[in-house]
Design a protein around this motif. Structure first.
Motif, mmCIF file in Angstrom:
data_model
loop_
_atom_site.group_PDB
_atom_site.id
_atom_site.type_symbol
_atom_site.label_atom_id
_atom_site.label_comp_id
_atom_site.label_asym_id
_atom_site.label_seq_id
_atom_site.Cartn_x
_atom_site.Cartn_y
_atom_site.Cartn_z
ATOM 1 N N GLU A 60 0.839 -1.209 0.000
ATOM 2 C CA GLU A 60 0.000 0.000 0.000
ATOM 3 C C GLU A 60 0.869 1.252 0.000
ATOM 4 O OE1 GLU A 60 -3.469 0.894 1.402
ATOM 5 O OE2 GLU A 60 -4.415 -1.044 1.122
ATOM 6 N N PHE A 61 1.967 1.222 0.753
ATOM 7 C CA PHE A 61 2.848 2.386 0.837
ATOM 8 C C PHE A 61 3.518 2.662 -0.505
ATOM 9 C CE2 PHE A 61 7.026 4.309 1.656
ATOM 10 C CZ PHE A 61 6.635 5.449 2.341
ATOM 11 N N ILE A 62 3.906 1.588 -1.196
ATOM 12 C CA ILE A 62 4.646 1.747 -2.453
ATOM 13 C C ILE A 62 3.734 2.152 -3.598
ATOM 14 C CG2 ILE A 62 6.007 0.531 -4.194
ATOM 15 C CD1 ILE A 62 7.180 -1.172 -1.916
ATOM 16 N N ILE A 63 2.639 1.434 -3.788
ATOM 17 C CA ILE A 63 1.794 1.675 -4.960
ATOM 18 C C ILE A 63 0.484 2.375 -4.612
ATOM 19 C CG2 ILE A 63 2.746 -0.367 -6.077
ATOM 20 C CD1 ILE A 63 0.082 -1.781 -5.564
ATOM 21 N N GLY A 64 0.271 2.617 -3.330
ATOM 22 C CA GLY A 64 -0.989 3.231 -2.932
ATOM 23 C C GLY A 64 -2.063 2.180 -2.746
ATOM 24 N N GLY A 65 -3.167 2.564 -2.145
ATOM 25 C CA GLY A 65 -4.255 1.624 -1.922
ATOM 26 C C GLY A 65 -5.397 2.344 -1.246
ATOM 27 N N ALA A 66 -6.533 1.645 -1.121
ATOM 28 C CA ALA A 66 -7.723 2.269 -0.552
ATOM 29 C C ALA A 66 -7.489 2.723 0.878
ATOM 30 C CB ALA A 66 -8.893 1.286 -0.623
ATOM 31 N N THR A 67 -6.793 1.889 1.671
ATOM 32 C CA THR A 67 -6.580 2.243 3.070
ATOM 33 C C THR A 67 -5.759 3.517 3.201
ATOM 34 O OG1 THR A 67 -6.593 -0.118 3.610
ATOM 35 C CG2 THR A 67 -5.772 1.389 5.296
ATOM 36 N N GLN A 68 -4.635 3.576 2.500
ATOM 37 C CA GLN A 68 -3.778 4.752 2.588
ATOM 38 C C GLN A 68 -4.502 5.992 2.083
ATOM 39 O OE1 GLN A 68 -1.363 3.707 4.824
ATOM 40 N NE2 GLN A 68 -0.088 5.121 3.670
ATOM 41 N N HIS A 69 -5.261 5.854 1.008
ATOM 42 C CA HIS A 69 -5.979 7.013 0.464
ATOM 43 C C HIS A 69 -6.999 7.537 1.473
ATOM 44 C CE1 HIS A 69 -7.623 9.626 -2.688
ATOM 45 N NE2 HIS A 69 -8.786 9.389 -2.094
ATOM 46 N N VAL A 70 -7.761 6.638 2.059
ATOM 47 C CA VAL A 70 -8.791 7.059 3.008
ATOM 48 C C VAL A 70 -8.157 7.666 4.252
ATOM 49 C CG1 VAL A 70 -10.622 6.223 4.529
ATOM 50 C CG2 VAL A 70 -10.544 5.479 2.149
ATOM 51 N N ARG A 71 -7.080 7.065 4.758
ATOM 52 C CA ARG A 71 -6.415 7.620 5.934
ATOM 53 C C ARG A 71 -5.877 9.019 5.674
ATOM 54 N NH1 ARG A 71 -2.144 3.697 8.658
ATOM 55 N NH2 ARG A 71 -2.043 5.524 10.021
ATOM 56 N N SER A 72 -5.484 9.292 4.450
ATOM 57 C CA SER A 72 -4.894 10.587 4.115
ATOM 58 C C SER A 72 -5.925 11.638 3.712
ATOM 59 C CB SER A 72 -3.886 10.423 2.965
ATOM 60 O OG SER A 72 -2.853 9.529 3.315
ATOM 61 N N HIS A 73 -7.119 11.197 3.270
ATOM 62 C CA HIS A 73 -8.056 12.152 2.686
ATOM 63 C C HIS A 73 -9.446 12.150 3.318
ATOM 64 C CE1 HIS A 73 -5.034 11.482 -0.517
ATOM 65 N NE2 HIS A 73 -5.255 12.743 -0.807
ATOM 66 N N ALA A 74 -9.692 11.317 4.308
ATOM 67 C CA ALA A 74 -11.042 11.229 4.875
ATOM 68 C C ALA A 74 -11.486 12.553 5.483
ATOM 69 C CB ALA A 74 -11.100 10.133 5.939
ATOM 70 N N THR A 75 -12.708 12.938 5.197
ATOM 71 C CA THR A 75 -13.329 14.108 5.812
ATOM 72 C C THR A 75 -14.536 13.724 6.648
ATOM 73 O OG1 THR A 75 -14.669 14.482 3.839
ATOM 74 C CG2 THR A 75 -12.553 15.638 3.951
ATOM 75 N N ILE A 76 -14.796 12.422 6.763
ATOM 76 C CA ILE A 76 -15.878 11.897 7.579
ATOM 77 C C ILE A 76 -15.303 10.794 8.462
ATOM 78 C CG2 ILE A 76 -17.709 12.424 5.924
ATOM 79 C CD1 ILE A 76 -17.579 9.527 4.970
ATOM 80 N N PRO A 77 -15.975 10.435 9.571
ATOM 81 C CA PRO A 77 -15.491 9.333 10.394
ATOM 82 C C PRO A 77 -15.451 8.021 9.613
ATOM 83 C CG PRO A 77 -17.075 10.645 11.631
ATOM 84 C CD PRO A 77 -17.131 11.130 10.202
ATOM 85 N N VAL A 78 -14.411 7.234 9.875
ATOM 86 C CA VAL A 78 -14.213 5.957 9.177
ATOM 87 C C VAL A 78 -13.909 4.872 10.203
ATOM 88 C CG1 VAL A 78 -12.901 4.694 7.437
ATOM 89 C CG2 VAL A 78 -13.273 7.157 7.162
ATOM 90 N N LEU A 79 -14.674 3.807 10.166
ATOM 91 C CA LEU A 79 -14.391 2.640 11.000
ATOM 92 C C LEU A 79 -13.698 1.601 10.143
ATOM 93 C CD1 LEU A 79 -16.626 0.994 13.681
ATOM 94 C CD2 LEU A 79 -15.395 -0.430 12.050
ATOM 95 N N MET A 80 -12.492 1.189 10.574
ATOM 96 C CA MET A 80 -11.704 0.200 9.840
ATOM 97 C C MET A 80 -11.379 -0.986 10.730
ATOM 98 S SD MET A 80 -8.661 2.137 7.743
ATOM 99 C CE MET A 80 -8.980 3.314 6.447
ATOM 100 N N ALA A 81 -11.238 -2.140 10.092
ATOM 101 C CA ALA A 81 -10.739 -3.324 10.793
ATOM 102 C C ALA A 81 -9.879 -4.123 9.818
ATOM 103 C CB ALA A 81 -11.888 -4.169 11.320
ATOM 104 N N HIS A 82 -8.947 -4.895 10.371
ATOM 105 C CA HIS A 82 -8.042 -5.685 9.532
ATOM 106 C C HIS A 82 -8.313 -7.167 9.759
ATOM 107 C CE1 HIS A 82 -4.470 -6.922 7.384
ATOM 108 N NE2 HIS A 82 -4.071 -7.599 8.440
#
Length: 286
Positions: A264-286
Motif C-alpha cells: 500500500e505504501f509503495i503503490i498506494g491503496g484504498a486504506t492509505q488514500h482514506v487515511r490521508s483524505h477522509a473528511t468523515i469518520p471511518v471505522l476500519m478493521a483488519h
C-alpha cells in the motif's frame, strides 16, 4: 455485541479536543467508558543514541527536560479530558471506584507509544484516532491497534462529530477485512437511520456479494440499500470516499490493509488514500 470501552490515544495537542468530543459522543451513545491514554516516553531509551562523549550532567539535564515535557503534556491531556466530561455532564471514573457508565478515565503509561497503544487496545472495543500531524490519520499507532492488537479503529477527522453513525456507508469487497469491519460496526448499524452498501468495480459488477451482505444485516434488524458503482478506472479509495461524502454519510465502514502495508505504501491503496483524505469518520478493521 456491545461497546463498553473506547480507547483514545492522546498527545496533549490542541487537536485532542476534537477527537475527544467525537469519542465522547460515541461513548454516550453506547453507554461506554472513554479511556484517554497518554503514552509517556521513557527518557532512558534515548541514552544509547547520545554517544560516549556526552557528560553525565548533560545526560541528566536532557532526561530532566524530557520528564518535564512529558509531565506538561500529560497534564494537558488530563485537563482536556476532565473539562470535556464536565461540559457533557459525564462522570470521571476514579481508580478503585464503582464503575459508572458513561464515564471517562485517564491513563498515563510509560513506554513506546505504539507498544502502549497496542497493549491497551487488546481489551478495548474501539480505538479512536484523530488526524495527527503526519497527514496520515493515526500514524503508526493506528496500525499497532488495528494490526498488532486486532481491534477496530475509528478515524475522527476535521472536527467534532456528533452523532457518529446516523447514516452509514459500507465499502464492501467480500474481503475478510471488510467482513471484520462490518461485524465490528454492528452496534452502529443497528442504531443507524440509513445504511448503504457500496460495491465499487467495473461496469459488469456482480450484485450477488452485496445482496449476501444485505441478507446478513437483515438478520440483525438492519435494512440496507445496495449501490453498485462503476469506478471508471479510478482508484477504489477515491471513489469510496466520494460516494460516502455525496450520500452525506457520518460513518464509513471498510476493511483496512487487504494488501500488505508495504505494498500500500509503495503503490498506494484504498486504506492509505482514506487515511490521508477522509473528511468523515471511518471505522476500519483488519
Amino acid at each position: 455485541m456491545s461497546v463498553r470501552k473506547i480507547l483514545v490515544p492522546l498527545a496533549g495537542r490542541t487537536e485532542d479536543d476534537e477527537v475527544l468530543a467525537t469519542a465522547l459522543s460515541v461513548a454516550r451513545g453506547f453507554g461506554a467508558q472513554l479511556v484517554g491514554l497518554f503514552a509517556r516516553p521513557d527518557p532512558t531509551e534515548a541514552l544509547p543514541y547520545l554517544g560516549d562523549g556526552v557528560s553525565g550532567q548533560v545526560i541528566e539535564d536532557l532526561m530532566q527536560a524530557a520528564r518535564e515535557g512529558a509531565d506538561q503534556a500529560s497534564r494537558r491531556v488530563k485537563t482536556a479530558l476532565e473539562r470535556i466530561a464536565t461540559e457533557a455532564g459525564v462522570a470521571v471514573a476514579q481508580k478503585g471506584g464503582e464503575p459508572v457508565l458513561p464515564s471517562v478515565r485517564f491513563l498515563d503509561v510509560t513506554g513506546r507509544r505504539d507498544d502502549v497503544v497496542a497493549a491497551h487496545s487488546r481489551l478495548s472495543d474501539l480505538i479512536v484516532f484523530g488526524e495527527g500531524t503526519t497527514g496520515v490519520a493515526g500514524g503508526t499507532a493506528l496500525e499497532a491497534a488495528m494490526m498488532s492488537a486486532g481491534r477496530p479503529v475509528l478515524i475522527a477527522p476535521k472536527k467534532a462529530w456528533d452523532p457518529v453513525g446516523g447514516s452509514v456507508c459500507i465499502g464492501w469487497d467480500e474481503s475478510a477485512e471488510a467482513a471484520r469491519a462490518v461485524t465490528a460496526a454492528i452496534p452502529f448499524l443497528e442504531k443507524a437511520k440509513k445504511v448503504t452498501i457500496l460495491c465499487i468495480g467495473g461496469k459488469e459488477l456482480d450484485p450477488a456479494p452485496g445482496s449476501t451482505l444485505a441478507d446478513y444485516l437483515e438478520l440483525h434488524g438492519v435494512v440496507a440499500d445496495l449501490h453498485l458503482v462503476d469506478a471508471a478506472g479510478r482508484a477504489a479509495g477515491e471513489v469510496l470516499l466520494e460516494q460516502a461524502e455525496k450520500a452525506k454519510t457520518d460513518l464509513l465502514v471498510m476493511g483496512g490493509y487487504s494488501h500488505s502495508r508495504l505494498l500500500e505504501f509503495i503503490i498506494g491503496g484504498a486504506t492509505q488514500h482514506v487515511r490521508s483524505h477522509a473528511t468523515i469518520p471511518v471505522l476500519m478493521a483488519h
